[in-house]
Design a protein around this motif. Structure first.
Motif, mmCIF file in Angstrom:
data_model
loop_
_atom_site.group_PDB
_atom_site.id
_atom_site.type_symbol
_atom_site.label_atom_id
_atom_site.label_comp_id
_atom_site.label_asym_id
_atom_site.label_seq_id
_atom_site.Cartn_x
_atom_site.Cartn_y
_atom_site.Cartn_z
ATOM 1 N N THR A 49 0.852 -1.185 0.000
ATOM 2 C CA THR A 49 0.000 0.000 0.000
ATOM 3 C C THR A 49 0.892 1.241 0.000
ATOM 4 N N LEU A 50 0.856 1.978 -1.088
ATOM 5 C CA LEU A 50 1.695 3.179 -1.199
ATOM 6 C C LEU A 50 1.008 4.388 -0.588
ATOM 7 N N ALA A 51 -0.320 4.429 -0.688
ATOM 8 C CA ALA A 51 -1.048 5.589 -0.169
ATOM 9 C C ALA A 51 -2.448 5.180 0.240
ATOM 10 N N VAL A 52 -2.960 5.860 1.254
ATOM 11 C CA VAL A 52 -4.356 5.704 1.671
ATOM 12 C C VAL A 52 -4.922 7.096 1.908
ATOM 13 N N ALA A 53 -6.005 7.404 1.265
ATOM 14 C CA ALA A 53 -6.693 8.679 1.513
ATOM 15 C C ALA A 53 -5.737 9.868 1.442
ATOM 16 N N GLY A 54 -4.781 9.815 0.528
ATOM 17 C CA GLY A 54 -3.870 10.946 0.359
ATOM 18 C C GLY A 54 -2.625 10.909 1.231
ATOM 19 N N ILE A 55 -2.557 9.970 2.155
ATOM 20 C CA ILE A 55 -1.352 9.779 2.986
ATOM 21 C C ILE A 55 -0.412 8.817 2.260
ATOM 22 N N TYR A 56 0.805 9.259 1.977
ATOM 23 C CA TYR A 56 1.752 8.439 1.212
ATOM 24 C C TYR A 56 2.845 7.838 2.099
ATOM 25 N N ALA A 57 3.298 6.683 1.751
ATOM 26 C CA ALA A 57 4.523 6.151 2.350
ATOM 27 C C ALA A 57 5.658 7.090 1.972
ATOM 28 N N LYS A 58 6.549 7.333 2.903
ATOM 29 C CA LYS A 58 7.683 8.219 2.622
ATOM 30 C C LYS A 58 8.961 7.430 2.381
ATOM 31 N N LYS A 59 8.931 6.176 2.731
ATOM 32 C CA LYS A 59 10.059 5.303 2.384
ATOM 33 C C LYS A 59 9.519 3.927 2.000
ATOM 34 N N ILE A 60 10.345 3.195 1.282
ATOM 35 C CA ILE A 60 9.917 1.874 0.810
ATOM 36 C C ILE A 60 10.813 0.821 1.443
ATOM 37 N N ASP A 61 10.337 0.272 2.541
ATOM 38 C CA ASP A 61 11.076 -0.799 3.210
ATOM 39 C C ASP A 61 10.259 -2.076 3.052
ATOM 40 N N LEU A 62 10.679 -2.921 2.113
ATOM 41 C CA LEU A 62 9.867 -4.100 1.796
ATOM 42 C C LEU A 62 9.686 -5.020 3.009
ATOM 43 N N ASN A 63 10.628 -4.964 3.920
ATOM 44 C CA ASN A 63 10.511 -5.813 5.109
ATOM 45 C C ASN A 63 9.426 -5.352 6.068
ATOM 46 N N ALA A 64 9.027 -4.093 5.935
ATOM 47 C CA ALA A 64 8.005 -3.565 6.852
ATOM 48 C C ALA A 64 6.589 -3.964 6.458
ATOM 49 N N ILE A 65 6.422 -4.379 5.209
ATOM 50 C CA ILE A 65 5.066 -4.541 4.654
ATOM 51 C C ILE A 65 4.154 -5.417 5.502
ATOM 52 N N GLU A 66 4.636 -6.613 5.812
ATOM 53 C CA GLU A 66 3.753 -7.564 6.503
ATOM 54 C C GLU A 66 3.682 -7.303 8.013
ATOM 55 N N SER A 67 4.409 -6.287 8.466
ATOM 56 C CA SER A 67 4.420 -6.032 9.910
ATOM 57 C C SER A 67 3.350 -5.029 10.344
ATOM 58 N N ASN A 68 2.599 -4.484 9.404
ATOM 59 C CA ASN A 68 1.480 -3.611 9.799
ATOM 60 C C ASN A 68 0.240 -3.996 9.002
ATOM 61 N N PRO A 69 -0.941 -3.799 9.578
ATOM 62 C CA PRO A 69 -2.163 -4.342 8.953
ATOM 63 C C PRO A 69 -2.541 -3.665 7.638
ATOM 64 N N ARG A 118 -14.238 4.542 9.066
ATOM 65 C CA ARG A 118 -15.165 3.534 9.572
ATOM 66 C C ARG A 118 -16.134 4.131 10.584
ATOM 67 N N LYS A 119 -15.570 4.967 11.456
ATOM 68 C CA LYS A 119 -16.445 5.593 12.460
ATOM 69 C C LYS A 119 -17.539 6.417 11.793
ATOM 70 N N ASN A 120 -17.194 7.040 10.680
ATOM 71 C CA ASN A 120 -18.168 7.851 9.954
ATOM 72 C C ASN A 120 -19.018 7.021 8.979
ATOM 73 N N ASN A 121 -18.965 5.716 9.133
ATOM 74 C CA ASN A 121 -19.712 4.831 8.209
ATOM 75 C C ASN A 121 -19.316 5.042 6.764
ATOM 76 N N ASP A 122 -18.063 5.475 6.577
ATOM 77 C CA ASP A 122 -17.606 5.782 5.222
ATOM 78 C C ASP A 122 -16.411 4.884 4.886
ATOM 79 N N SER A 123 -15.798 5.137 3.761
ATOM 80 C CA SER A 123 -14.664 4.319 3.342
ATOM 81 C C SER A 123 -13.641 5.211 2.642
ATOM 82 N N VAL A 124 -12.431 4.700 2.464
ATOM 83 C CA VAL A 124 -11.378 5.478 1.795
ATOM 84 C C VAL A 124 -10.656 4.646 0.743
ATOM 85 N N GLY A 125 -10.093 5.354 -0.250
ATOM 86 C CA GLY A 125 -9.334 4.722 -1.315
ATOM 87 C C GLY A 125 -7.839 4.786 -1.066
ATOM 88 N N GLY A 126 -7.074 4.350 -2.042
ATOM 89 C CA GLY A 126 -5.629 4.381 -1.886
ATOM 90 C C GLY A 126 -4.910 3.951 -3.156
#
Lengths: 358, 358, 358, 358
Positions: free
Chosen positions: B156-176, B196-204
């Motif tokens: 996941t490079l970005a969610v709702a406009g928030i971007y990863a600032k570094k690419i550490d492939l080892n970190a990927i599976e360590s966060n949901p 989710r709290k707002n009963n809404d959803s976000v892209g990425g």
């Protein structure tokens, strides 16, 4: 199947190299009894051909098409239509000195890696010239779509960061950059001229809209209409990105923004917005289909570049010859052609299984 | 051919509805003598399955796979491999009240337009659940690629406009959220929780890299590697855009910027930059293949929306039930699977004509 | 594409080994809204299943089918239909002693040559058991054809040189050999019983007629209706020859005998004779389609035979186990199924390009 | 896919009508670096062309081929090879008077039923002339097979009930009927001359053998080598039956006769007899592949025949013009071509999945 055919029922197979005797296409699956003559095809080829304006390559090809089969007494017969375009103005000497050099951005290295041989004359099979065959096939597809009131229109949305500020479809063919905004077209042309003076090139964005498409086209899962159209677009050598509807903008949206609300209008079901670009679950909604493609700047530039030879020696390279400083105006008819052939194929596949679309 | 198969030689055919008895896939063209057991497939299914973390849907499916054919004494035999996943936790009653309503952003209307009938239980065939079958097939493709040292990694490079600032492939599976930047992952999770709290959803945005791919894969003209990969990506229901390499950025570049200069490094030909994303003329360069997809926000949201019924009456709709507020973390294994199956197919087609790639 | 799929639009993909967990089929391209339940399929499976009469193998398989997808509220939905048949009565121990021996007439040696591995349990994928999946798919095709009043009937024309002397289609299901001549059926049964007593087997000829097929089906050149039907027939493991209409008899005829003269009958164009078997230029004439296939004697016989082992050692072989002394009665429903699925595919392809046939 | 393409990897697409501007073929999937020039193709075309002997039609076509693409500096490049043959000696006036009449045995009625239009000049697309394009493609396939020591030889086994009594492959090209028995050839020629004098025609049988084919070719289930070859044969307009190995003779045999016993010979596994025709379970055994096709007598005869017109009126018809009294000698190179292109395709598909055959 090794890549030179497109479509499952309305199926084209293209052939030919840029500097070989000819290029052409065989189209199978054309429905019978469609009126067709060479002029129908030539008009589309003229929109793509080189030398059509001051901002395209001056290679002097008339791209004259000959129908070899499949048409009898002015109508298609249901048998394959072969179209032939002889190459007339190939200047192979321009390429002689490049035959052992891998030009950056070009397919020289990858073709040689793949095949162990490459026709180095004018990029051979990898030349943009191959798209003339697609445009010829597209002309037939467009005639079929027109019978069903489906219209495809592509245009240059942006060049080198300059965007059209309005979309006037009538303006498109009145300026050489094929921009739907005559004013911004001038700014785009200026950018293109500047690039050319600097022996450089510029990229841009081509957008396309499809009006009149019935709901229900596209197949579930792998052959979604969006997937088929995306492949069609990415098969154009110069395209590096595709987005449908709001595309990458969707990535920043919330669901409540992105969902297109359904409304009833005069007995028809429509959507208030069109973030989905006229496709839901891979199937056309009956609304306008909209997509955009990223067109990279042409790789043939006069600026000196470093590169390597076949023998893996470093060398400096200056590409001379006749090239487009910006390929967007000539990509426009290619985009239309690829959309047209893909859509006809989807229509045919749909009615194969489901009967005619409503 | 009507859309539920993918690939020409390594060919999958998926089947099944979200709330029917089962989903599954038949994979033809798997080379013989590949070691394979159910655990090899289950590990990938577990990365996609619902309920794997606090930010995914709580539908409780274990997605347990059964191999029905094509494997003998722990090895593939060259005959088709059928994989079966029974549906266990379908709650059809959640959908009963939606059966005559067209949910915005969903395929309800288009499926009914196409077929004149639709299985309204959990979106039927249009459900994201169908992708489990792809992930199962992808697990086999990954095993074949691993034998050739080809590695596919998506994140996941970005969610709702928030971007990863570094690419550490080892970190990927360590966060949901499967983000290669553990810190930005937290900001992404916060955005998802807020939605989710707002009963809404976000892209990425999901990005993928392929390392170790030999040069020469992909076919010229229509079946360019880029075209095949783009279709593979767009066939994922939630994807609205694809870009290869620098993608839409190329549209703003000059040729002298965008061209990747070739260099010789330790006897191998490489490029200094990678705007092309590892593909030139539709054929792999041997460098890293890189692409990104735009993932739309899930259409199932609890926010009240206007819409119409089958009878074209306006109505208000609130989608309850169990849904993902952001689907990126679960799209990651699907992207990998689709890249894997497509790449194996390209490898096989390449060697059919040209012999083994070097 | 590697051989386990059939059809271009109405497309089946079968899977499964004789002694694995299950066999089955996925059928894509089934038109929506066709009423369908398991009983519709079971009735055809029962005609093919082992143990149905004294002259078939006693393997006790009920061949119970489960519909896994593509049917909702008793109707097809247009999405793929997956059908599953669990193997219940596999006796693997019968084959254990044969696992390193190449049985004459069987595919043991060729599968091992091709794949380097083979599932030796009950011939694995090469078992005639695979045809149950075809019969299941054929049951759906037959329902579609019945809606258009197209009827396919196959029967045993000859066994071991004993021919039916009359063709009474009503007699077929009334004798275990599925012969349209009840009297000759008794002579055939006697031959089969005699073969069984001698631990041997006998071959025969199965003939099929298709009534009600509209003119215009089949595609020119490579996908002639005759070519598609011939491939369909030859894809049945036990078939060694196919002829359409007068077939090999045509080789001895003069043109003036062989040409079927056209006549007008009640406003329709018909032919006086039918040497062409209802197909001209690869396209159906609207008359009765007629073909015959040569069925070889089953290769599994109790007579001692010489052969070689995997290690290329000579050995003597006596095949015990449960086998058919003559496979014609069970080939009959398989022939019908393959004709049915092929014809539906031709109908769909025809209407894709040409609209509905008249 | 609508019938004018053949093969999955080595794929030909033919086009053209008998009296249109040209016929031709595009061949995709040709491996790179195969030496190829027009003379390689012309030699095969000359074996099929009209006017080659006293017993063939006198239509004076040289069938001169032009390579339009895919060859560079005398070698194939891996890109599609387009071959063009202009029609030179079309005499359309011969057909003018037949344009509203359905000739018995021809495809006039079925083409019109299918398409609602037909090119009546010289049978249009349904003309045997279309097979020139296949022979051209076959010449390339034969070059590829020759590199692997695979040899295909077809010959006239029987004409009008007169059979060759010995098979001397060296005799084939030394008599105009292409019979492997020079003596019986004379009897065949006499029968053909007699038919011609009576304005009639005769049928026959063409047999083919393939030597040097490795074991393992052909795919299980639907794409058995036997099924592919049968379809290839039945796609030739004049063929009404196909048998592999002992074919219809098998129907009369017992299993103990029909099974080909395996033996070890100099470290290789062979069979003592060859009733199976070199194919077991749809896969090549490595032994000689053998098949036969029934060739119907040409439908164009000078004898007066009854028939009907487009307006369903009865009429008498005498076909004048230039026709073959027996087409076997010209079918021989077409059979070889179709076997060659099919076998190359099978080889490529096999190595796609399994790597090179041993």
């Amino acid at each position: 199947m090794p890549g030179n055919s497109w479509g499952q029922i309305f199926q084209l197979t293209t052939f030919g190299e840029s500097h070989g005797p000819a290029i052409g296409v065989v189209i199978d699956g054309v429905m019978p009894l469609v009126p067709l003559c060479e002029a129908d095809i030539q008009v589309e080829l003229n929109r793509r051909r080189p030398g059509q304006s001051a901002i395209t390559t001056p290679r002097a090809e008339t791209d004259t098409v000959e129908i070899l089969s499949g048409v009898f007494e002015g109508k298609t017969t249901g048998t394959p239509i072969a179209l032939l375009i002889r190459n007339r103005d190939a200047k192979t000497e321009d390429y002689q000195k490049l035959k052992d050099i891998f030009r950056p951005g070009h397919a020289d290295y990858t073709y040689l890696s793949k095949y162990g041989i490459r026709d180095w004359r004018g990029s051979g099979r990898a030349s943009g010239r191959e798209t003339a065959a697609r445009v010829a096939a597209g002309a037939i597809a467009k005639k079929i779509l027109a019978q069903q009131n489906i219209r495809i229109t592509a245009y240059t949305l942006a060049v080198a960061g300059i965007y059209a500020k309005k979309i006037d479809l009538n303006a498109i063919e009145s300026n050489p950059v094929r921009c739907p905004d005559s004013e911004q077209a001038q700014a785009m042309i200026a950018k293109i001229e500047e690039a050319r003076k600097n022996n450089d090139s510029v990229g841009g964005i081509v957008e396309a809209v499809i009006d009149g498409c019935p709901p229900g086209l596209g197949e579930p899962v792998f052959d979604k209409l969006s997937a088929r159209l995306a492949a069609a677009m990415m098969s154009i050598g110069t395209v590096k990105g595709v987005e449908i509807g709001s595309g990458f903008e969707c990535a920043k949206m919330r669901g409540s923004e992105c969902n297109d609300v359904f409304v009833e209008e005069q007995g028809k079901i429509k959507t208030k917005t069109n973030h989905a670009g006229g496709i839901l679950g891979g199937i056309s909604t009956g609304g306008q289909i909209k997509l955009r493609v990223a067109v990279k700047p042409p790789s043939s530039i006069g600026v000196e570049q470093e590169t390597v030879t076949k023998e893996k020696k470093m060398t400096a390279l200056t590409v001379s010859g006749r090239h487009d400083p910006c390929v967007c105006p000539r990509v426009v008819p290619v985009v239309e052609a690829m959309l047209a052939v893909t859509l006809v194929d989807c229509l045919m596949l749909h009615r194969a299984v489901n009967g005619p679309s409503k």
